[in-house]
Design a protein around this motif. Structure first.
Motif, PDB file in Angstrom:
ATOM      1  N   LEU A  43       0.828  -1.205   0.000  1.00 37.93           N
ATOM      2  CA  LEU A  43       0.000   0.000   0.000  1.00 37.93           C
ATOM      3  C   LEU A  43       0.864   1.257   0.000  1.00 37.93           C
ATOM      4  N   LEU A  44       1.935   1.234   0.784  1.00 37.38           N
ATOM      5  CA  LEU A  44       2.839   2.386   0.812  1.00 37.38           C
ATOM      6  C   LEU A  44       3.414   2.656  -0.568  1.00 37.38           C
ATOM      7  N   ILE A  45       3.840   1.604  -1.253  1.00 39.65           N
ATOM      8  CA  ILE A  45       4.415   1.762  -2.595  1.00 39.65           C
ATOM      9  C   ILE A  45       3.380   2.298  -3.570  1.00 39.65           C
ATOM     10  N   PHE A  46       2.176   1.717  -3.559  1.00 45.85           N
ATOM     11  CA  PHE A  46       1.137   2.133  -4.505  1.00 45.85           C
ATOM     12  C   PHE A  46       0.657   3.560  -4.232  1.00 45.85           C
ATOM     13  N   ILE A  47       0.559   3.930  -2.967  1.00 43.92           N
ATOM     14  CA  ILE A  47       0.094   5.281  -2.628  1.00 43.92           C
ATOM     15  C   ILE A  47       1.095   6.326  -3.115  1.00 43.92           C
ATOM     16  N   PHE A  48       2.390   6.082  -2.918  1.00 42.61           N
ATOM     17  CA  PHE A  48       3.374   7.076  -3.347  1.00 42.61           C
ATOM     18  C   PHE A  48       3.551   7.076  -4.872  1.00 42.61           C
ATOM     19  N   LEU A  49       3.312   5.947  -5.523  1.00 45.10           N
ATOM     20  CA  LEU A  49       3.292   5.955  -6.990  1.00 45.10           C
ATOM     21  C   LEU A  49       2.113   6.768  -7.489  1.00 45.10           C
ATOM     22  N   ALA A  50       0.974   6.630  -6.788  1.00 46.18           N
ATOM     23  CA  ALA A  50      -0.198   7.437  -7.152  1.00 46.18           C
ATOM     24  C   ALA A  50       0.077   8.923  -6.926  1.00 46.18           C
ATOM     25  N   LEU A  51       0.791   9.248  -5.830  1.00 45.61           N
ATOM     26  CA  LEU A  51       1.160  10.649  -5.582  1.00 45.61           C
ATOM     27  C   LEU A  51       2.075  11.172  -6.685  1.00 45.61           C
ATOM     28  N   LYS A  52       2.961  10.289  -7.178  1.00 42.00           N
ATOM     29  CA  LYS A  52       3.846  10.678  -8.279  1.00 42.00           C
ATOM     30  C   LYS A  52       3.039  11.018  -9.530  1.00 42.00           C
ATOM     31  N   ILE A  53       1.978  10.212  -9.782  1.00 44.40           N
ATOM     32  CA  ILE A  53       1.157  10.411 -10.982  1.00 44.40           C
ATOM     33  C   ILE A  53       0.235  11.619 -10.827  1.00 44.40           C
ATOM     34  N   PHE A  54      -0.431  11.723  -9.679  1.00 50.45           N
ATOM     35  CA  PHE A  54      -1.438  12.768  -9.481  1.00 50.45           C
ATOM     36  C   PHE A  54      -0.908  13.963  -8.688  1.00 50.45           C
ATOM     37  N   GLY A  55       0.406  13.959  -8.394  1.00 46.18           N
ATOM     38  CA  GLY A  55       0.961  15.017  -7.554  1.00 46.18           C
ATOM     39  C   GLY A  55       0.775  16.415  -8.134  1.00 46.18           C
ATOM     40  N   ASN A  56       1.058  16.584  -9.435  1.00 52.19           N
ATOM     41  CA  ASN A  56       0.911  17.905 -10.068  1.00 52.19           C
ATOM     42  C   ASN A  56      -0.534  18.375 -10.038  1.00 52.19           C
ATOM     43  N   TYR A  57      -1.439  17.425 -10.345  1.00 46.58           N
ATOM     44  CA  TYR A  57      -2.869  17.774 -10.318  1.00 46.58           C
ATOM     45  C   TYR A  57      -3.287  18.218  -8.916  1.00 46.58           C
ATOM     46  N   MET A  58      -2.853  17.481  -7.894  1.00 44.45           N
ATOM     47  CA  MET A  58      -3.234  17.810  -6.523  1.00 44.45           C
ATOM     48  C   MET A  58      -2.633  19.154  -6.091  1.00 44.45           C
ATOM     49  N   PHE A  59      -1.364  19.368  -6.450  1.00 41.74           N
ATOM     50  CA  PHE A  59      -0.705  20.621  -6.049  1.00 41.74           C
ATOM     51  C   PHE A  59      -1.355  21.823  -6.729  1.00 41.74           C
ATOM     52  N   ASN A  60      -1.594  21.708  -8.037  1.00 41.89           N
ATOM     53  CA  ASN A  60      -2.203  22.821  -8.774  1.00 41.89           C
ATOM     54  C   ASN A  60      -3.628  23.094  -8.303  1.00 41.89           C
ATOM     55  N   SER A  61      -4.359  21.999  -8.021  1.00 40.30           N
ATOM     56  CA  SER A  61      -5.725  22.173  -7.538  1.00 40.30           C
ATOM     57  C   SER A  61      -5.728  22.849  -6.166  1.00 40.30           C
ATOM     58  N   LEU A  62      -4.822  22.428  -5.302  1.00 38.98           N
ATOM     59  CA  LEU A  62      -4.743  23.007  -3.962  1.00 38.98           C
ATOM     60  C   LEU A  62      -4.363  24.501  -4.046  1.00 38.98           C
ATOM     61  N   LYS A  63      -3.408  24.818  -4.905  1.00 36.45           N
ATOM     62  CA  LYS A  63      -2.995  26.217  -5.073  1.00 36.45           C
ATOM     63  C   LYS A  63      -4.128  27.062  -5.626  1.00 36.45           C
ATOM     64  N   GLU A  64      -4.851  26.484  -6.565  1.00 37.94           N
ATOM     65  CA  GLU A  64      -5.980  27.202  -7.178  1.00 37.94           C
ATOM     66  C   GLU A  64      -7.074  27.498  -6.151  1.00 37.94           C
ATOM     67  N   HIS A  65      -7.392  26.500  -5.319  1.00 43.25           N
ATOM     68  CA  HIS A  65      -8.477  26.674  -4.349  1.00 43.25           C
ATOM     69  C   HIS A  65      -8.063  27.625  -3.221  1.00 43.25           C
TER      70      HIS A  65
END
Length: 361
Positions: A44-66
């Protein structure tokens, strides 16, 4: 000598036998399954951080936008401190935060189900939720605290702490020069570098924990199989429960055989002819054109049973014909209630014709 006697007395209680399918099924129904939580956590740790690698830009940009939207729209409003505006702001934050973290939570949930399914399969049981007073018994609690399993868990936890500490220390020491230069960079580059460093550390920790979890899974399998082992006495008791007591079963079979024998002997007087060996075999035949197109066997026997058949036939005035080959062939190839095979029609027809001619006389 005394020690040998003790060993023989208690040998039946030693759990040295492999578990039966029934034992495995019962253990599974009780929730006792082969599962490594370490393996689940590591993957789970490996998959979660791989998901963060994939969706990290989207999450960061969305957070900055909001965040920008909150500062530009909500915080400058004249009635921001009113109850209505605060409720709207909280609702907005909750909904947007849920939307941002949804991909990570979704991936974690799906992979948790997949990992557990491959370890356990589909299993639903409420027996693990049942109240057991042994769990609140202080004596049993102390036994669990100082048990071998607790010691193994302590060693595992200690190894994980050492492993994670070593990985973090070695990585940070390797990046110490770059970390010292962070003060020269702007905030966005600092955030990007910290995120990159966190991802690389997490992946290294995840892979190391995965290797440790494979060893843990092997240990869990060994302990699981050991706990399921049965003594020879337990196997005997299970066999009695599933198959029945062998002594009782043999008595039942003997009783059924006797009933079947009596029923067969009662049918002998209905026969048209008894074909004998003459001493070893006896087969009773009957021809009923309304029931079958050919003669059929209503009784047969060997040795003592053959003698009883001939005795009943004599008492009932049933003709007895000696034909060694035919008697042996019928006994070995035709069961009670079955018609004779086509290749025997001619031989049996000649015998029945002879029998019917005797009756006419």
């Amino acid at each position: 000598m005394l020690s040998n006697i003790k060993i023989q007395l208690f040998a039946g209680g030693e759990k040295t036998e492999k578990p039966t399918p029934k034992r495995r099924k019962e253990a599974r129904e009780k929730g006792q399954v082969l599962q490594s939580r370490e393996l689940t956590s590591a993957l789970l740790l490996i998959f979660i951080f791989l998901a963060l690698k994939i969706f990290g830009n989207y999450m960061f940009n969305s957070l900055k936008e909001h965040i920008s939207y909150i500062y530009s729209e909500y915080l400058i409003a004249d009635d921001f401190y009113s109850k209505k505006e605060i409720i709207l702001l909280l609702r907005y934050i909750i909904l947007k935060t849920a939307k941002i973290v949804a991909p990570i939570l979704g991936i974690a949930f799906i992979f948790a189900l997949i990992i557990n399914y491959f370890q356990v399969g589909f299993l639903f049981t409420t027996k693990t939720l049942q109240i057991k007073f042994s769990r609140i018994n202080p004596i049993e609690g102390f036994k669990r605290i100082f048990s071998k399993r607790a010691l193994v868990e302590l060693v595992k936890s200690f190894l994980k702490i050492l492993l994670i500490g070593y990985i973090m220390y070695s990585y940070i020491m390797g990046q110490i020069k770059n970390i010292m230069r962070l003060l020269e960079k702007d905030i966005s580059n600092i955030i990007f570098y910290i995120a990159k460093m966190s991802f690389e550390i997490a992946i290294r920790i995840g892979l190391a924990l995965f290797i440790l979890s494979v060893l843990d899974y092997a240990y869990q399998w060994w302990e699981y199989e050991k706990n399921l082992k049965m003594s020879k006495q337990e196997i005997k008791e299970e066999y009695k429960q599933t198959e029945g007591d062998p002594v009782i079963k043999s008595k039942i079979k003997e009783k059924q055989r006797q009933i079947s024998m009596r029923r067969m002997m009662q049918d002998v007087p209905k026969a048209d002819v008894i074909i004998t060996n003459p001493t070893h075999y006896a087969v009773a035949l009957k021809y009923d054109k309304e029931k079958y197109d050919a003669p059929y066997v209503i009784a047969k026997g060997k040795d003592m049973i053959a003698e009883n058949i001939k005795k009943v036939a004599k008492e009932s005035s049933i003709p007895v014909v000696e034909n060694k080959w035919l008697a042996r062939h019928l006994y070995n190839n035709v069961e009670i209630g079955q018609v004779i095979p086509e290749e025997l029609y001619q031989a049996v027809a000649e015998i029945l014709a002879y029998v019917y001619s005797l009756k006419k006389v």
